[in-house]
Design an enzyme around this catalytic site. Structure first.
Site, mmCIF file in Angstrom:
data_model
loop_
_atom_site.group_PDB
_atom_site.id
_atom_site.type_symbol
_atom_site.label_atom_id
_atom_site.label_comp_id
_atom_site.label_asym_id
_atom_site.label_seq_id
_atom_site.Cartn_x
_atom_site.Cartn_y
_atom_site.Cartn_z
ATOM 1 N N CYS A 12 10.748 56.648 -11.142
ATOM 2 C CA CYS A 12 11.968 56.274 -10.429
ATOM 3 C C CYS A 12 12.503 57.521 -9.720
ATOM 4 O O CYS A 12 12.011 58.637 -9.935
ATOM 5 C CB CYS A 12 13.002 55.784 -11.430
ATOM 6 N N HIS A 40 9.601 60.613 -21.109
ATOM 7 C CA HIS A 40 8.837 60.158 -22.271
ATOM 8 C C HIS A 40 7.411 59.839 -21.856
ATOM 9 O O HIS A 40 6.974 58.704 -21.960
ATOM 10 C CB HIS A 40 9.504 58.937 -22.892
ATOM 11 N N HIS A 72 18.027 62.651 -18.597
ATOM 12 C CA HIS A 72 18.912 61.839 -19.450
ATOM 13 C C HIS A 72 20.302 62.440 -19.605
ATOM 14 O O HIS A 72 21.215 61.762 -20.062
ATOM 15 C CB HIS A 72 18.312 61.705 -20.853
ATOM 16 N N GLU A 124 20.013 59.554 -23.599
ATOM 17 C CA GLU A 124 20.996 59.281 -22.544
ATOM 18 C C GLU A 124 22.308 58.789 -23.165
ATOM 19 O O GLU A 124 23.402 59.219 -22.773
ATOM 20 C CB GLU A 124 20.439 58.215 -21.597
ATOM 21 N N CYS A 195 20.816 50.762 -14.007
ATOM 22 C CA CYS A 195 20.132 51.453 -12.912
ATOM 23 C C CYS A 195 19.358 50.431 -12.084
ATOM 24 O O CYS A 195 18.603 49.635 -12.629
ATOM 25 C CB CYS A 195 19.178 52.474 -13.517
ATOM 26 N N SER A 223 9.297 55.601 -24.433
ATOM 27 C CA SER A 223 10.111 55.299 -23.251
ATOM 28 C C SER A 223 10.799 53.947 -23.410
ATOM 29 O O SER A 223 10.158 52.897 -23.423
ATOM 30 C CB SER A 223 9.212 55.304 -22.009
ATOM 31 N N ASN A 225 12.625 52.435 -21.343
ATOM 32 C CA ASN A 225 12.456 51.683 -20.110
ATOM 33 C C ASN A 225 11.110 50.941 -20.092
ATOM 34 O O ASN A 225 11.032 49.765 -19.735
ATOM 35 C CB ASN A 225 12.599 52.738 -19.006
ATOM 36 N N SER A 267 8.945 56.509 -16.120
ATOM 37 C CA SER A 267 8.472 57.870 -16.396
ATOM 38 C C SER A 267 6.952 57.967 -16.295
ATOM 39 O O SER A 267 6.363 58.950 -16.730
ATOM 40 C CB SER A 267 8.942 58.299 -17.789
HETATM 41 S S1 SF4 Z 1 18.945 56.097 -14.435
HETATM 42 FE FE1 SF4 Z 1 17.020 56.530 -15.467
HETATM 43 S S2 SF4 Z 1 15.623 54.967 -14.656
HETATM 44 FE FE2 SF4 Z 1 17.356 55.054 -13.247
HETATM 45 S S3 SF4 Z 1 16.800 56.486 -11.611
HETATM 46 FE FE3 SF4 Z 1 17.901 57.626 -13.207
HETATM 47 S S4 SF4 Z 1 16.316 58.448 -14.566
HETATM 48 FE FE4 SF4 Z 1 15.409 56.789 -13.364
#
Ligand code: SF4
Length: 286
Positions: A12, A40, A72, A124, A195, A223, A225, A267
């Site tokens: 991302c 991660h 994070h 985070e 996000c 991870s 996500n 990631s």
């Molecule tokens: S919030 Fe997390 S998933 Fe979204 S752009 Fe930022 S690092 Fe990437």
């Protein structure tokens, strides 16, 4: 057998930015350390190490090298501690995470109690908690709302989410908060801290999973996500495997499949996704 990649997958904006910033800093300043794992994903961690970025687990391990804050983010106490120790800081906190931290601070400064919907052990979330002036509680699922709200919670309540949560889970959580605790709440502020990168990847994974026989979700096992993407795929009723690298894919998984979908967490580097696609074609039944 067809292999179809999700329309949105892999690194991302926040992770690309953090990795680039760390590599640039190591190029300009010489070797640096990263407070915690940058992302991660073991392959990314190895690549960064080769380029002069060493992961350290705790603040006690810092030395004379500059210290990078990961995407994070961290709480203000960690930043203060680093400054007290004279560390040069390379802050790669994702701007979307910074926004969630700023809301946590703003809401609690204004007298709200904050509920963070997310995993209290996730880095985070720990960082966001740090910006909440102690007036915060985390809830990992809507089931946590079956208990009363804490006694200290004021009647003005703010709700934030871990950025990687799904839209559906967050909406259901907020709805349940209203239906079960309305009598405690005089004002409710819901801040959408999800996000877009995460939700677009989830939407793309959701759509892809509905049209294939098997899903491979690529990304680090730690991870959050990536794990969410695997959950989204499984919720569509399709057999789903979460792998960190191409080598984990077994030929037996592909027997009788006409189409395989590939999704990847935020990631996961492009090279790892490409290797997975190549291996799927290599193992495809004749
Ligand atoms: S919030 Fe997390 S998933 Fe979204 S752009 Fe930022 S690092 Fe990437």
């Amino acid at each position: 057998m067809r292999v179809i990649k999700a329309t949105e997958l892999g690194f991302c904006m926040g992770v690309r930015r953090a990795v680039d910033m760390m590599e640039d800093a190591a190029g300009e300043l010489g070797p640096i350390t990263s407070l915690g794992s940058t992302v991660h994903n073991p392959q990314v961690v190895d690549r960064l190490r080769d380029r002069g970025v060493e992961v350290i687990a705790t603040i006690e391990a810092i030395d004379e090298r500059p210290v990078a804050i990961t995407a994070h983010g961290v709480g203000p106490k960690v930043l203060d501690e680093l400054r007290t120790r004279g560390a040069r800081i390379v802050d790669t906190t994702c701007p979307i995470v910074t926004r969630a931290q700023q809301w946590a601070k703003k809401l609690t400064d204004e007298g709200f109690g904050v509920i963070v919907f997310g995993d209290p052990n996730h880095k985070e979330v720990r960082g966001i908690l740090g910006w909440s002036n102690g007036k915060v509680v985390t809830m990992k699922s809507a089931d946590d709302l079956d208990a009363p709200l804490p006694d200290w919670m004021p009647s003005r309540v703010g709700v934030l989410s871990q950025t990687t949560e799904t839209e559906g889970h967050f909406a259901a959580f907020v709805q349940k908060l209203l239906t079960t605790h309305m009598e405690r709440i005089s004002e409710l502020r819901v801040i959408n801290t999800l996000c877009n990168a995460t939700s677009s990847q989830q939407a793309a994974t959701h759509d892809l999973a509905q049209g294939v026989d098997l899903m491979i979700v690529v990304g680090g096992r730690e991870s959050a996500n990536t794990r969410h993407l695997a959950e989204v795929a499984r919720e569509q009723g399709v057999e789903t495997y979460h792998v960190e690298s191409a080598g984990e894919i077994e030929a037996a998984w592909l027997a009788g499949r006409d189409s395989v979908g590939v999704a990847a967490g935020a990631s996961t580097p492009d090279a790892v996704i490409d290797e997975v696609v190549e291996r799927l074609y290599a193992l495809a039944p004749a």
